[in-house]
Write an enzyme that holds these catalytic residues in place. Sequence first.
Site, PDB file in Angstrom:
ATOM      1  N   GLU A  64       3.483   9.093   0.280  1.00 16.51           N
ATOM      2  CA  GLU A  64       2.157   8.645   0.722  1.00 16.51           C
ATOM      3  C   GLU A  64       1.888   7.214   0.256  1.00 16.51           C
ATOM      4  O   GLU A  64       2.201   6.835  -0.870  1.00 16.51           O
ATOM      5  CB  GLU A  64       1.061   9.555   0.171  1.00 16.51           C
ATOM      6  CG  GLU A  64      -0.338   9.107   0.589  1.00 16.51           C
ATOM      7  CD  GLU A  64      -1.414  10.109   0.263  1.00 16.51           C
ATOM      8  OE1 GLU A  64      -1.391  11.206   0.879  1.00 16.51           O
ATOM      9  OE2 GLU A  64      -2.263   9.831  -0.603  1.00 16.51           O
ATOM     10  N   HIS A 128      -3.571   9.515   8.418  1.00 17.32           N
ATOM     11  CA  HIS A 128      -4.763  10.266   8.024  1.00 17.32           C
ATOM     12  C   HIS A 128      -5.908   9.941   8.980  1.00 17.32           C
ATOM     13  O   HIS A 128      -6.029   8.811   9.462  1.00 17.32           O
ATOM     14  CB  HIS A 128      -5.190   9.883   6.605  1.00 17.32           C
ATOM     15  CG  HIS A 128      -4.294  10.399   5.536  1.00 17.32           C
ATOM     16  ND1 HIS A 128      -4.747  10.759   4.287  1.00 17.32           N
ATOM     17  CD2 HIS A 128      -2.966  10.634   5.509  1.00 17.32           C
ATOM     18  CE1 HIS A 128      -3.739  11.178   3.534  1.00 17.32           C
ATOM     19  NE2 HIS A 128      -2.640  11.097   4.271  1.00 17.32           N
ATOM     20  N   HIS A 202     -10.959  24.113  -3.791  1.00 18.84           N
ATOM     21  CA  HIS A 202     -11.746  22.890  -3.713  1.00 18.84           C
ATOM     22  C   HIS A 202     -12.976  22.989  -4.616  1.00 18.84           C
ATOM     23  O   HIS A 202     -13.627  24.034  -4.682  1.00 18.84           O
ATOM     24  CB  HIS A 202     -12.180  22.612  -2.276  1.00 18.84           C
ATOM     25  CG  HIS A 202     -12.682  21.218  -2.111  1.00 18.84           C
ATOM     26  ND1 HIS A 202     -13.967  20.861  -2.418  1.00 18.84           N
ATOM     27  CD2 HIS A 202     -12.047  20.083  -1.720  1.00 18.84           C
ATOM     28  CE1 HIS A 202     -14.104  19.559  -2.227  1.00 18.84           C
ATOM     29  NE2 HIS A 202     -12.961  19.070  -1.792  1.00 18.84           N
ATOM     30  N   ILE A 483      24.561 -17.992  11.912  1.00 20.87           N
ATOM     31  CA  ILE A 483      23.389 -17.131  11.749  1.00 20.87           C
ATOM     32  C   ILE A 483      23.673 -15.687  12.134  1.00 20.87           C
ATOM     33  O   ILE A 483      22.828 -14.820  11.927  1.00 20.87           O
ATOM     34  CB  ILE A 483      22.186 -17.663  12.554  1.00 20.87           C
ATOM     35  CG1 ILE A 483      22.480 -17.698  14.053  1.00 20.87           C
ATOM     36  CG2 ILE A 483      21.765 -19.039  12.049  1.00 20.87           C
ATOM     37  CD1 ILE A 483      21.248 -18.012  14.905  1.00 20.87           C
TER      38      ILE A 483
END
Length: 652
Positions: A64, A128, A202, A483
């Site tokens: 996270e 989220h 909770h 490159i």
Amino acid sequence: MVNEPHSASSGSASSRSDGSSSGSEGSKDSSRCSTPVLDAERHERLREKMRRRYDSGDKWFSLEFFPPRTANGAVNLISRFDRMGMGGPLFIDVTWHPAGDPGSDKETSSMIIANTAVNYCGLETVLHMTCCNQTKEEITGHLQKAKHLGLKNIMALRGDPIGEEWEEEVEGFNYAVDLVKHIRCEFDDYFDICVAGYPKGHPEAESYEADLRHLKEKVSAGADFIITQLFFRSETFLAFMKDCQAIGITCPIVPGIFPIQGYHSLRQLVKLSKLEVPQEIKEVIEPIKDNDAAIRNYGVELAVSMCRELLDSGMVSGLHFYTLNREVATTEILKRLGIWKEDPRRPLPWAVSAHPKRRVEDVRPIFWASRPKSYIHRTQEWDDFPNGRWGNSSSPAFGELKDYYLFYLKSKSPREELLKMWGEELMSEESLFEVFTCYISGEPNRKGHKVTCLPWNDDPLAAETNLLKEQLEKVNRRGILTINSQPNINGKPSTDPIVGWGPSGGYVFQKAYLEFFTSSENITALLKVLKMKKYELRVNYHIVNVRGENITNAPDLQPNAVTWGIFPGREIIQPTVVDPVSFMYWKDEAFALWIEQWAKLYEEESPSRMIIQYIHDNYYLVNLVDNEFPLENCLWQVMEDTFELLNCPTEQ
């Protein structure tokens, strides 16, 4: 995820767009073969990947992160995504902060950080989404935007109140279960949905048992898996998991792991989560609260011990880490657990995107090998992507790249570091030759600083390029400013740690490739060499300057496959091509990087800036392909013959 409160009275806890290319005419059919996808996981949904691992018992992890506050923080976070992505997380998730304009197009918003992780870092990502301070219409708009950006996973949360108490959202949702129902109603099964679980219940729920019922309601409403709040003892999670199973919750439940990394961060997180720190942890931490290193070491030991107990229980196969946007502690824990899997093999030779519309993509031009994020940015508007072979389209329609300031395209190194590497002051063209040579050799420059990046390569040399190190050093010293390059490979196993890619049991092949900038004087000699009989049919070349004046011997501007692989039970895969049309788009970007990334480090009209401007205006960009891949690479001899011709001007 820190907190997702419930109220005690709640019921929940086409084909590519047409375009034109200068220097080409007409159009040809664009072929899209449907070859079997090398990496099956690119086609799986997150819940399918997760379920498969649970069924097999394979150990995995997820991470996270939260959006940074500044543009520089965004650059650093994307670099962290790339580094931590190497360990093989099943997914990452990005938190949603209502006070930070999370659904906007700001580079620090949750939406854009998650979009970047998916599209530019190739990471399966969960965004989220909270109910806090949002109407139903606003939430729907955010979800539509997330879908458009290629995000397929949502963590549905009520969210923390902005003030001390939750204020009812009259035109929105007040509980996560309602958000889950809304997502399923408006978007059917498009999104995989995660919800939060609380191993201790909770703090706002009327009881632990009531909170379990709220959790089951969220799952019944359409949630696919659960990630839990942090906890401090393994037995807390295992008891919670058994209780969930006892009431009929059968979806995957992932334990949330919080490595203690500092005294103040622990206090802040405990305050937000309203959890009590066990006494035995307090007794250890209090005496060392001012010693960050000691606390971090203790946190690592504690997390490793708890994670081992969880994994050994037989009930847990995946772990979700709250990183606090730090990487050292989490990486150390994962390595000690043996689930950090830094596999050098790649599904394809280039960095893949996790956007759903790119899941069949398996062919790209080689020019963007070191700038994959730029390639993805310039092709983001394509409706579909080459699969099986590049095809014969003469109009790939790359978007213009003017947004060099975008945080995912900027160098990871700050201006001060770049000046130390590339020169506080440039005295001549040879000063730049030295910069390129130091980048290849790994030796410090004259001021004692190592050159770890160039405008065209923001990372140190790839292991594959190291195979060519000696020859590359030699030519860069003489003004062949490389490159991009790759060695010729004739049937190496796909498991080879340096050049391998794709599934086991296959064999990979490559044509030697070299791309570089050089002066017009060198080009005159190089062209004479390339027209020698021994190279005429063997070497394909394309030479162009900033004005688009170009010379090539590519037949009918057709693409040339330079990487391919043969795998059991599959058609030949050719993931990398040298495409003359795409090269003309790439040259605009390649030349612009001289100015945008290098010249702008210096004051206007300064000698350093004028030297780079001269190179930009007068040098040529060249690519060479040696088609005889079974033989020794002839491109170095081409360079030697060019230098020899330059040393004997009477022969020119």
